[in-house]
Scaffold this motif. Sequence first.
Motif, mmCIF file in Angstrom:
data_model
loop_
_atom_site.group_PDB
_atom_site.id
_atom_site.type_symbol
_atom_site.label_atom_id
_atom_site.label_comp_id
_atom_site.label_asym_id
_atom_site.label_seq_id
_atom_site.Cartn_x
_atom_site.Cartn_y
_atom_site.Cartn_z
ATOM 1 N N ALA A 288 -7.417 1.314 2.965
ATOM 2 C CA ALA A 288 -6.967 2.586 2.396
ATOM 3 C C ALA A 288 -5.572 2.450 1.780
ATOM 4 C CB ALA A 288 -6.965 3.666 3.471
ATOM 5 N N ARG A 289 -4.727 1.664 2.418
ATOM 6 C CA ARG A 289 -3.374 1.451 1.883
ATOM 7 C C ARG A 289 -3.418 0.773 0.510
ATOM 8 N NH1 ARG A 289 1.782 0.196 4.523
ATOM 9 N NH2 ARG A 289 0.738 -0.155 6.510
ATOM 10 N N SER A 290 -4.468 -0.020 0.254
ATOM 11 C CA SER A 290 -4.552 -0.775 -0.998
ATOM 12 C C SER A 290 -5.085 0.047 -2.165
ATOM 13 C CB SER A 290 -5.459 -1.996 -0.798
ATOM 14 O OG SER A 290 -6.831 -1.600 -0.709
ATOM 15 N N LEU A 291 -5.523 1.289 -1.931
ATOM 16 C CA LEU A 291 -6.003 2.126 -3.026
ATOM 17 C C LEU A 291 -4.873 2.408 -4.011
ATOM 18 C CD1 LEU A 291 -8.171 4.712 -1.033
ATOM 19 C CD2 LEU A 291 -8.949 2.667 -2.234
ATOM 20 N N GLU A 292 -5.232 2.820 -5.205
ATOM 21 C CA GLU A 292 -4.240 2.963 -6.276
ATOM 22 C C GLU A 292 -3.273 4.124 -6.063
ATOM 23 O OE1 GLU A 292 -5.853 2.793 -10.212
ATOM 24 O OE2 GLU A 292 -7.204 1.153 -9.713
ATOM 25 N N ALA A 293 -3.616 5.061 -5.225
ATOM 26 C CA ALA A 293 -2.698 6.133 -4.822
ATOM 27 C C ALA A 293 -2.716 6.180 -3.299
ATOM 28 C CB ALA A 293 -3.107 7.473 -5.421
ATOM 29 N N PRO A 294 -1.600 6.534 -2.653
ATOM 30 C CA PRO A 294 -1.473 6.373 -1.201
ATOM 31 C C PRO A 294 -1.980 7.533 -0.353
ATOM 32 C CG PRO A 294 0.628 7.002 -2.141
ATOM 33 C CD PRO A 294 -0.313 6.846 -3.305
ATOM 34 N N ASP A 295 -2.527 8.582 -0.953
ATOM 35 C CA ASP A 295 -2.795 9.814 -0.207
ATOM 36 C C ASP A 295 -3.845 9.660 0.893
ATOM 37 O OD1 ASP A 295 -1.453 12.187 -2.123
ATOM 38 O OD2 ASP A 295 -2.000 10.337 -3.133
ATOM 39 N N ILE A 296 -4.908 8.894 0.646
ATOM 40 C CA ILE A 296 -5.928 8.722 1.676
ATOM 41 C C ILE A 296 -5.374 7.883 2.829
ATOM 42 C CG2 ILE A 296 -8.174 7.656 2.173
ATOM 43 C CD1 ILE A 296 -9.168 8.688 -0.472
ATOM 44 N N TYR A 297 -4.556 6.915 2.525
ATOM 45 C CA TYR A 297 -3.926 6.130 3.595
ATOM 46 C C TYR A 297 -3.100 7.025 4.503
ATOM 47 C CZ TYR A 297 -0.368 3.332 5.895
ATOM 48 O OH TYR A 297 0.475 2.805 6.825
ATOM 49 N N THR A 298 -2.243 7.881 3.922
ATOM 50 C CA THR A 298 -1.423 8.741 4.768
ATOM 51 C C THR A 298 -2.275 9.742 5.532
ATOM 52 O OG1 THR A 298 -1.015 10.263 2.918
ATOM 53 C CG2 THR A 298 0.573 8.496 3.253
ATOM 54 N N PHE A 299 -3.373 10.194 4.923
ATOM 55 C CA PHE A 299 -4.288 11.099 5.632
ATOM 56 C C PHE A 299 -4.903 10.394 6.841
ATOM 57 C CE2 PHE A 299 -8.653 12.283 6.483
ATOM 58 C CZ PHE A 299 -8.550 13.649 6.709
ATOM 59 N N MET A 300 -5.456 9.204 6.641
ATOM 60 C CA MET A 300 -6.120 8.484 7.724
ATOM 61 C C MET A 300 -5.133 8.080 8.817
ATOM 62 S SD MET A 300 -8.766 6.083 5.571
ATOM 63 C CE MET A 300 -9.267 5.172 7.037
#
Length: 484
Positions: A288-300
């Motif tokens: 998730a951190r590697s996605l092009e925008a960080p929002d899902i990483y911070t959500f998870m």
Amino acid sequence: MNHHTVPGRRVVRAAADTETAARRDTHAVVIGGSIAGLLASRVLADFFGTVTIFEKDHLADNAEPRAGVPQGRHVHSIWKRGLTLMEESFPGLTAELVEGGSAEVEMTSDFAWYHRGVWKLRVPSGILITCQTRPFLEWHIRRRVCQISNIRLVDQCHVKRFAADPGRVTGVVVQSRRAGAAEETVAADLVVDASGRGSGTPRQLDELGYGQPAMSVIDVDVGYATRLYDRPPREDHPWKALIIAPTPPHGKRLGVVFPVEGQRWIVMLGGWNGDHPPRDDDGLLEFARSLEAPDIYTFMRDAVPLTPSVGYRFRANTRRYYERMQRFPGGLIVLGDSLCSFNPIYGQGMTTSALDAMTLRQCLERGVRKGDSIDAIANRFRKRVPRRLEAPWRMAAGEDMNWPGTQGDPPFGTAFMNWYFGRVHALTARDPRVLVQFVRVANMIDSPARIFHPRVLAPVLTRSARVGRPRLMRQKVPASITKR
């Protein structure tokens, strides 16, 4: 289960005040009790005296996932066109879903959607969809189907092969999965194959001497992992649903967060061309951190998981061209994933199944007016349904060709369409008319030809398509994507 079959029998619609508005002595068999089979059965019930659905899985009276639908545990989208068609078949279905816990989401103002390097605008479009798990939706449709008096659903029953006479399919040979059951031949005036991607129809047609249909395969090797998270009532996000999609050809990774029934979030991470997410907690978070925008990483990172992650792999888009076969038996219809199976990441499958059912209804209604035989109606469907498939097939197969690892023959014009849509995606961050038209096409409300309307074509050809760097929405939220 014994029904008499008369080759060439005609379907005759009865008076409107009869129970089923159909010939009492006609019988249709549907192979497969999934979404496509259920929607087709609803249509057939208005024209045939009896409709029997054979489903190989055990069907519980609840919304639990089924073994025969491994993709059922993952994110499913029912686009607006599909939801509208389902509502026409089952009035009040949308209200039932929402009352049961589905989340109603506006496609452009409630979605935070990052795609091709930009956040799409957040402006109202009036396009409302419902978000829920696939088993929840299927269970609600199945309950409505089973309330129709001339439909019978038989679960744990495997359709082994067609019964056939020269020139015609006359029924099916079935065997219950319950202990000690013997094979049984069930006669039918019409057989509908809605058994899914693993359909045995090509092999059976070959064995009956008809040969196999030509086929297009676009190998994408998509894999994803899905997990459910708690959705507290007071949780505050600047969106109701979140999508972070990649920028091809180098970006391959996708993330989706949707609200679903039971006050839960469903989170899916996926990737193209073999770039699949791991299943362990640390690996998922790093993906998730590697996605092009960080929002899902911070959500998870902050969310509370409710389940372990589950994985799924989809190898290829597949389309079978039954309409091109020189010889084809009467009494047989193929639809749903048995006919055309799309990359599920684009969410086209259930809506396309609803369009197949609509086409089936149109062919039956015309056949009734003209007094056509069942075989003539089935042949009309075989020739007509490919027109409905052309647009979603071009969109899915063409989009997948953006990644260099995808194997297969692209539809004609794919290179131009991918260039054009790349500019459309860039403009959805700045031009509300372009955004709304794109979303209407994506939801299959409008024909893809509408994406070339002068209001879209002019800015695509004249405006810059440059994009900026993605921003974390929680840190700095542009005015165009603030919460309603």
